[in-house]
Structures are given as structure tokens and as C-alpha cells.
Design a protein around this motif. Structure first.
Motif, short mmCIF file in Angstrom:
data_model
loop_
_atom_site.label_atom_id
_atom_site.label_comp_id
_atom_site.label_asym_id
_atom_site.label_seq_id
_atom_site.Cartn_x
_atom_site.Cartn_y
_atom_site.Cartn_z
N UNK A 172 68.40 22.60 -1.20
CA UNK A 172 67.04 22.80 -0.70
C UNK A 172 67.05 22.60 0.80
N UNK A 173 66.26 23.42 1.48
CA UNK A 173 66.03 23.24 2.91
C UNK A 173 64.53 23.10 3.12
N UNK A 174 64.12 22.04 3.81
CA UNK A 174 62.73 21.86 4.24
C UNK A 174 62.65 22.32 5.70
N UNK A 175 61.73 23.22 6.01
CA UNK A 175 61.47 23.58 7.40
C UNK A 175 60.03 23.18 7.70
N UNK A 176 59.86 22.23 8.62
CA UNK A 176 58.54 21.66 8.90
C UNK A 176 57.78 22.58 9.85
N UNK B 158 68.40 19.89 5.35
CA UNK B 158 69.12 20.44 4.21
C UNK B 158 69.51 19.30 3.28
N UNK B 159 69.28 19.50 1.98
CA UNK B 159 69.61 18.49 0.99
C UNK B 159 70.43 19.16 -0.12
N UNK B 160 71.57 18.57 -0.41
CA UNK B 160 72.49 19.14 -1.39
C UNK B 160 71.91 19.12 -2.80
#
Length: 97
Positions: free
Chosen positions: A49-53, A76-78
């Protein structure tokens, strides 16, 4: 051309303001909006997962890390890693996932 807006996109199946802006075979793009104090509880998924703020401030936590987030950051979180998100600001925390 396929066009979706926040008002026309399908809602995510959990109790937060999330909208499925794109769903493909290998990728999904979700617009998520957390109100002040709102929390996305820690959970794991079988995919990265990727969080883009986009707007606001908050904290992203895994089981062993915590970091403050602000606009124009990506995190980015595995796959398989527990992660959660908390809006710590006074306004909305808006992000793309």
C-alpha cells in the motif's frame, strides 16, 4: 474515457469516507478522507500500500514504527504489515491509497 468524481465513485465497504476512484486487475486507487480525530484502525493486507497525503496532518503507525504525515508525502507499506492512520489535525486528512 471513464470519469469518476468523489460523488459518483463507489464507496469503500467500511465505515470511513473512502471512494474507489479506480479499480483494475492489479491496482486500486482510493480517495480517503478522515475527519479530525478519526482513526483507520491497524490492519494488514496481502498487498503493498502507498499513502499519498493530499491535505491535512496525521500519524501513520505500523507495529514498530510511527511517523507524522503532511501534504505531498508518500508512505509505502509492505504487504502483511499492520498499519493504521489517525487524523491529528483540525481539518480533514485527505489522501490517495
Amino acid at each position: 474515457m471513464i470519469i469518476k468524481t468523489l460523488t459518483t465513485a463507489e464507496k469503500v465497504p467500511f465505515n470511513l469516507d473512502g471512494r474507489k476512484m479506480y479499480t483494475g486487475q492489479k491496482v486500486e486507487l482510493i480517495h480517503l478522507c478522515l475527519k479530525p480525530g478519526e482513526v483507520l484502525e491497524k490492519h494488514a493486507n496481502a498487498f503493498e500500500v502507498v499513502f499519498y497525503i493530499l491535505e491535512g496532518n496525521g500519524i501513520v503507525e505500523t507495529d514498530d514504527q510511527s511517523t507524522s504525515v503532511e501534504p505531498d508525502m508518500s508512505i509505502e507499506i509492505e504487504s502483511g504489515v499492520n498499519r493504521g492512520l489517525t487524523n491529528t489535525g483540525n481539518g480533514d486528512l485527505r489522501l490517495l491509497v
